[in-house]
Design a protein around this motif. Structure first.
Motif, mmCIF file in Angstrom:
data_model
loop_
_atom_site.group_PDB
_atom_site.id
_atom_site.type_symbol
_atom_site.label_atom_id
_atom_site.label_comp_id
_atom_site.label_asym_id
_atom_site.label_seq_id
_atom_site.Cartn_x
_atom_site.Cartn_y
_atom_site.Cartn_z
ATOM 1 N N ILE A 85 0.997 -1.179 0.033
ATOM 2 C CA ILE A 85 -0.079 0.215 0.013
ATOM 3 C C ILE A 85 0.853 1.139 -0.197
ATOM 4 O O ILE A 85 1.602 1.519 0.803
ATOM 5 N N GLU A 104 -7.040 3.496 3.772
ATOM 6 C CA GLU A 104 -8.195 2.715 4.385
ATOM 7 C C GLU A 104 -8.917 2.354 3.422
ATOM 8 O O GLU A 104 -9.590 0.904 3.413
ATOM 9 N N ILE A 107 -7.131 -0.811 2.116
ATOM 10 C CA ILE A 107 -7.300 -2.034 2.999
ATOM 11 C C ILE A 107 -8.972 -2.681 3.004
ATOM 12 O O ILE A 107 -9.078 -3.944 3.035
ATOM 13 N N MET A 111 -9.489 -6.433 1.780
ATOM 14 C CA MET A 111 -10.165 -7.420 2.798
ATOM 15 C C MET A 111 -11.387 -8.062 1.909
ATOM 16 O O MET A 111 -11.851 -9.108 2.243
ATOM 17 N N MET A 119 -1.113 -7.417 3.699
ATOM 18 C CA MET A 119 -1.028 -5.922 3.222
ATOM 19 C C MET A 119 -0.036 -5.443 3.917
ATOM 20 O O MET A 119 0.464 -5.607 5.269
ATOM 21 N N ILE A 121 1.941 -1.840 4.620
ATOM 22 C CA ILE A 121 1.799 -0.363 4.272
ATOM 23 C C ILE A 121 3.078 0.317 4.079
ATOM 24 O O ILE A 121 4.055 -0.023 5.062
ATOM 25 N N THR A 130 -0.553 1.538 12.557
ATOM 26 C CA THR A 130 -0.818 0.157 12.244
ATOM 27 C C THR A 130 -1.523 -0.578 13.275
ATOM 28 O O THR A 130 -2.542 -1.305 12.877
ATOM 29 N N ARG A 134 -5.469 -2.144 12.479
ATOM 30 C CA ARG A 134 -5.513 -3.443 12.781
ATOM 31 C C ARG A 134 -6.962 -3.613 13.755
ATOM 32 O O ARG A 134 -7.602 -4.558 13.287
ATOM 33 N N THR A 137 -10.005 -2.708 11.973
ATOM 34 C CA THR A 137 -10.468 -3.355 10.625
ATOM 35 C C THR A 137 -10.895 -4.822 11.034
ATOM 36 O O THR A 137 -11.530 -5.530 10.418
ATOM 37 N N SER A 139 -8.416 -6.816 10.883
ATOM 38 C CA SER A 139 -7.805 -7.586 9.812
ATOM 39 C C SER A 139 -6.254 -7.705 10.575
ATOM 40 O O SER A 139 -5.759 -7.101 11.211
ATOM 41 N N ILE A 142 -2.104 -7.011 8.204
ATOM 42 C CA ILE A 142 -1.478 -5.724 7.886
ATOM 43 C C ILE A 142 -0.255 -5.568 8.473
ATOM 44 O O ILE A 142 -0.060 -5.848 9.883
#
Length: 215
Positions: A85, A104, A107, A111, A119, A121, A130, A134, A137, A139, A142
């Protein structure tokens, strides 16, 4: 250096950070660069650089790169192993605020289209970002890798990096492994050998980037 299976890597954003990374990695892997500006996509696909960078211009013209640019995020992210990213984050000095909405957006799309992709960044983000994104989201995929690139020397700085830093969750074995793989991809694309490579927590990696910008 291990042999990698055929990796599919998507790079979101073709500014100097994204395009230099895409060019570096496309020497050995299938890379799809995603942008929202048709003109930039067409230039890259015609092996012309949309930014002024001698090494990027040279590599696009002369090297056999497995690089495609597209406007189609879904096609790019689907089945990707890594999504780098490099979307722009603009700092608003009046509000003392980083606009991370472009990061965002990427991301969210990754997702949706590639839930298993890691991912990475590369955009400039505030310290603590970060970890918070995380959590926000949900997720676990990342990680963060700061870039230390100069604007018109971005590919040169990726070919001869001062160091490689990857911020990951040290407790998460799968993510630590992904961080090591990503670092090896950067080493594989570089010309310099025996590059200092450091793995640390997310916030430490963000702090290194902040301090590097300050001095």
């Amino acid at each position: 250096m291990r042999e990698f299976k055929d990796l599919k890597i998507a790079v979101a954003g073709t500014g100097y950070v994204g395009l230099s990374i895409a060019t570096l990695l496309a020497q050995h892997h299938k890379v799809i660069a995603v942008d929202i500006i048709l003109e930039k996509v067409e230039l890259i696909n015609n092996r012309k650089s949309p930014i002024q960078d001698d090494y990027i211009e040279k590599y696009l013209a002369e090297k056999d790169l497995n690089l495609t640019a597209t406007l189609d995020a879904k096609e790019s992210y689907a089945d990707a192993d890594f999504v780098v990213i490099a979307a722009p984050t603009n700092y608003d000095s009046k509000k003392n605020f980083f606009d991370t909405s472009a990061v965002e957006n990427v991301i969210g799309l990754v997702m949706e289209y590639a839930p298993d992709a890691i991912m990475v960044i590369k955009s400039t983000i505030p310290v603590g970002y970060t970890k918070s994104i995380r959590e926000k989201t949900g997720s676990k995929n990342i990680i963060f890798s700061p870039e230390f690139l100069r604007e018109s020397k971005a590919l040169y700085d990726n070919l001869y990096p001062s160091r490689i830093i990857v911020g990951t969750d040290m407790e998460d074995e799968r993510l630590a492994e992904a961080a090591h793989t990503f670092a090896e991809l950067l080493q594989e694309g570089a010309i310099k050998e025996n590059i200092d490579t450091l793995f640390m927590g997310f916030t430490e990696a963000e702090a290194v980037k902040l301090f590097a910008n300050t001095y």
